[in-house]
Every structure is written in C-alpha cells, then in structure tokens.
Design a protein around this motif. Structure first.
Motif, mmCIF file in Angstrom:
data_model
loop_
_atom_site.group_PDB
_atom_site.id
_atom_site.type_symbol
_atom_site.label_atom_id
_atom_site.label_comp_id
_atom_site.label_asym_id
_atom_site.label_seq_id
_atom_site.Cartn_x
_atom_site.Cartn_y
_atom_site.Cartn_z
ATOM 1 N N LEU A 1 61.529 -31.126 -23.136
ATOM 2 C CA LEU A 1 62.553 -31.957 -23.743
ATOM 3 C C LEU A 1 63.817 -31.986 -22.912
ATOM 4 C CD1 LEU A 1 62.201 -31.045 -27.518
ATOM 5 C CD2 LEU A 1 61.372 -33.083 -26.328
ATOM 6 N N VAL B 1 63.119 -34.517 -20.022
ATOM 7 C CA VAL B 1 62.856 -35.880 -20.479
ATOM 8 C C VAL B 1 64.103 -36.503 -21.082
ATOM 9 C CG1 VAL B 1 61.543 -37.256 -22.126
ATOM 10 C CG2 VAL B 1 60.386 -35.484 -20.809
ATOM 11 N N SER C 1 52.438 -33.489 -18.895
ATOM 12 C CA SER C 1 52.179 -33.462 -20.332
ATOM 13 C C SER C 1 51.954 -34.887 -20.813
ATOM 14 C CB SER C 1 53.358 -32.848 -21.082
ATOM 15 O OG SER C 1 54.391 -33.805 -21.239
ATOM 16 N N LEU D 1 53.902 -36.515 -22.540
ATOM 17 C CA LEU D 1 55.183 -37.218 -22.516
ATOM 18 C C LEU D 1 55.646 -37.563 -21.111
ATOM 19 C CD1 LEU D 1 57.167 -35.260 -25.257
ATOM 20 C CD2 LEU D 1 55.959 -37.439 -25.464
ATOM 21 N N GLY D 2 54.892 -37.130 -20.107
ATOM 22 C CA GLY D 2 55.259 -37.445 -18.735
ATOM 23 C C GLY D 2 55.321 -36.206 -17.871
ATOM 24 N N TYR E 1 57.190 -33.279 -15.867
ATOM 25 C CA TYR E 1 58.391 -32.467 -16.034
ATOM 26 C C TYR E 1 58.598 -31.614 -14.786
ATOM 27 C CZ TYR E 1 60.892 -28.218 -17.437
ATOM 28 O OH TYR E 1 61.731 -27.149 -17.489
ATOM 29 N N ARG F 1 66.241 -41.228 -21.401
ATOM 30 C CA ARG F 1 65.290 -40.499 -22.238
ATOM 31 C C ARG F 1 63.870 -40.569 -21.688
ATOM 32 N NH1 ARG F 1 67.229 -38.777 -27.052
ATOM 33 N NH2 ARG F 1 69.319 -39.488 -27.625
ATOM 34 N N SER G 1 60.834 -39.764 -18.953
ATOM 35 C CA SER G 1 60.487 -38.721 -17.999
ATOM 36 C C SER G 1 60.695 -39.242 -16.588
ATOM 37 C CB SER G 1 59.034 -38.276 -18.197
ATOM 38 O OG SER G 1 58.147 -39.354 -17.988
ATOM 39 N N GLN H 1 58.502 -41.917 -15.179
ATOM 40 C CA GLN H 1 58.544 -43.208 -15.859
ATOM 41 C C GLN H 1 59.853 -43.965 -15.650
ATOM 42 O OE1 GLN H 1 57.795 -42.080 -19.921
ATOM 43 N NE2 GLN H 1 55.620 -41.666 -19.580
#
Length: 395
Positions: free
Chosen positions: A15, A18, A342, A344-345, A347, A372, A374, A377
């Motif tokens: 978090l 990201v 992950s 979510l992208g 890290y 916001r 990653s 992205q």
C-alpha cells in the motif's frame, strides 16, 4: 541492469508504494500553475506562446486556425510556430496547409540558420527540428549545434547576436537546444553555461535579463525552463532562502497573470505564458511530435532517486512507465532494484541496501504529484519528472 523479482509476501508494504504517501524528508515543492492562470490564458487570443503555455499545463485540444493568417518571414518565425504546432500534438508539415519544417530548412545557409550575425535563430532552429522528430545526426541540426557552441561567450553565456554580451534568456535557450541534441551537464559548454546562470541569480531568487538589472518574470521563467531541460534540482538553486519559483509567485496577480517585474501594475501575457511552462516543470520543446505512421521511441523522462543519505541517481532515461524508468536507469547508475509482484501491481521493495520494512518503504511522484497506481501501471510522457524516495510515513 540488476534487479530481482520476488513473490508478494506482505500487504501493508504494498500500500505504501501503490498509494504513495511516504515522505522521507521535506521536499521543496515546485509551485504549480493555478486554474486562474489557465483561465487567463484561455481568455486570450491564441498565439504560439499561448499554445505552448497551455500545452505545458496539460491542454491537448487546440484549434490552430490562427496560423492560416501567419506570414513567417524568418527562421525564428518558422521555429516558434513549429514548437507551438508540436506542443499541440499536430503535424508540423500539414497544419494550415503549410509544410513548416521545409520552410524552416529553407533558411539554412553558410552552415547555420538565418542571419550569419544571429545566434538565436540557430538556437530555435535546433529546438524546432528536435520537436519535429529530426534525428540528432541530421546535417543541418549538427551544423546549427556547432554554430551555437562556437559562439559561446567567454563568461559562459550566450547573446542573441554575435559580439554582444551574454544574457540569461538566450543562455537558457541555448542550454535547452544543446540538451535537445544530447549534451548534458558533463559537457564543458553546458557546465560553463550553468555557472554563468548561477552567478546571475539575484538575492530574491529571480533572474535578470543581464547582470546588474533587476530580476524579472520572463527571464526567471526562461532560466527555470533551461535548468529543467538539464534535470537540475531547482530547489538547490537558492539565494538567501529564495528560489526562482518563489520569486515568480511574488509576481502573480489575482486574475492569474504574471507581471514582468514587481513594480508593474498589470500582468503581462507573454510572461504569463513563459511562467506556465516553467511552473509546469516543462521546457522547450514542450512536446515532441509523434508521427502516427512511424514507430515512436519511448518518451524521455527525468529520473531522480533519493535515499535518506544521498542521491542514488539523477539522469534522463527512455521509459513508458514509472517502473520502466527506474529499471532503465539501473545499468547506468549501477543500483540494484528489488521488486515484489501482486494482484495490485509491482511493488518496489528495495533499491540497493534500502529495503522496505515496517512503515518504511519506497514511493514515487510524477511531476511532484502522488498517484494511486502501482509503478508499472503509471504511464509517463515526454519530459515528465519521476522521483523515487525512501522514508517513513511519520517523517
């Protein structure tokens, strides 16, 4: 290039990178272009300078019909309009039913552009050719670059004309042209130019046109643009606690316009257009034209990586995303990147020995703005400034 890929282990550290909420030390942020300034520029009749100013703030939709009535008479006229056309993401060979690039090339003579007595027409020709996608080994571009280098003054600056004393505006423009040809701060001519500008900065943080004059908004904006073209940290250019950006902010009026000097009662349109470019972290060319019929190289972006103890890397790289910028700089700067993947992208869990742990980790900004997304992205565009930094959310 050295980097490692690890499977995702912890969610809390992800978090951090990201969302991007870590600040490891207080950054001196660049001032931003306000909506009032955008509105002021929108209210003006379109011109080359207004187009470039608005384009620097993110505008994309321009009606360039004003160029139908244009009557370019010099190499500089053609160059300025080419820079506006490319800033508007339009074709410099077709806008207003004119091939502006061919028109500019028609002024090439005696291994330089325009008048043999002028330097600024060669400076702007280099910037325009670069904006139009001309390769750095183009014969005319190389000749113009060499003409600029041959006419640098002894103190390190440039004038608009051979034989005259240096000024900040043309020195900044010359540095932008040299940067466009691939020269950097390690080049002797560029280094001398930067020293000249450093000596020109006033105690108010601004820059005058020539030594001994008062600081003005136009000169200050030009110098900021020139420094940004060479990836200079403007926060490090201070005099008695004042920066160029802070000086510009003393000139802004309630309607968003910028005065030329403090004593002026009204804002100046051209100064405001210059300031919009400088305060948007841009320089000239504001944008490079991309021919949709040809494969395009990745954008050139400024990469800077700060650990709590030092600057790990500061350079220009080709990249399409924030993560790609980080990875592409590793080979040149010699750092190691550790990545965790992950759902979510991707890290970034570590750079060199600075590994994420607890509430500390790596985060990024693009043009000083949080994202916001990653790092893999978050796309980047030409001339974007990408900053990676490490720290604790409580710092």
């Amino acid at each position: 290039m050295k980097f490692t890929i690890k499977k995702f282990i912890g969610f809390s550290l992800l978090l951090v990178a990201v969302i991007g909420v870590i600040i490891f030390k207080p950054f001196v942020l660049q001032a931003e272009v306000t909506q009032a300034t955008r509105d002021y520029l929108h209210a003006q009749a379109l011109s080359d300078w207004v187009v470039m100013g608005l384009a620097a703030t993110g505008e994309n939709n321009f009606n360039l019909d004003y160029l139908v009535q244009a009557n370019p008479q010099s190499a500089t006229d053609y160059s300025r309009s080419i820079l506006a056309i490319t800033a508007a993401n339009q074709n410099p060979m077709t806008v207003a039913n004119r091939d502006w690039l061919t028109g500019l090339r028609g002024f090439f003579n005696n291994n330089q552009f325009g008048s043999i007595q002028l330097i600024n027409d060669d400076i702007w020709a280099v910037l325009a050719l670069h904006a139009a996608g001309t390769a750095n080994d183009d014969n005319q571009l190389v000749a113009a670059k060499n003409f600029i280098l041959a006419n640098q003054n002894q103190e390190g600056g440039w004038s608009y004309r051979i034989g005259l004393g240096s000024d900040s505006n043309n020195t900044a423009a010359a540095l932008m042209a040299l940067a466009a040809t691939g020269l950097g701060v390690n080049d002797q001519a560029v280094s001398r130019g930067l020293r000249y500008l450093r000596d020109m900065q006033g105690v108010d943080g601004g820059f005058p046109y020539q030594a001994g004059s008062d600081s003005d908004g136009a000169s200050t904006a030009w110098v900021m643009a020139g420094l940004q073209s060479l990836n200079q940290d403007l926060a490090a250019w201070t005099r008695e606690g004042h920066t160029a950006a802070s000086f510009l902010q003393t000139l802004v009026l309630a309607n968003g316009s910028y005065r030329w000097q403090l004593g002026d009662q009204e804002g100046d349109l051209i100064t405001t257009a210059y300031a919009a470019v400088a305060l948007s972290n841009h320089f000239y060319p504001v944008r490079l034209w991309q021919n949709p019929n040809q494969p395009q190289p990745a954008p050139q972006v400024s990469l800077r990586i700060e650990s709590p103890s030092s600057t790990i890397c500061q350079m220009t790289v080709s990249a399409t995303s924030v993560l790609a910028a980080l990875l592409n700089g590793a080979e040149t700067c010699g750092y190691t990147v550790h990545i965790t993947n992950s759902a979510l992208g991707s890290y970034v869990s570590g750079i060199n020995n600075w590994q994420a742990g607890g509430t500390e980790g790596w985060s990024y900004r693009v043009n000083w703005q949080y994202s916001r997304l990653s790092a893999d992205q978050q796309a980047v565009q030409q001339n974007d400034q990408v900053l990676w930094f490490f720290g604790n959310g409580d710092d």
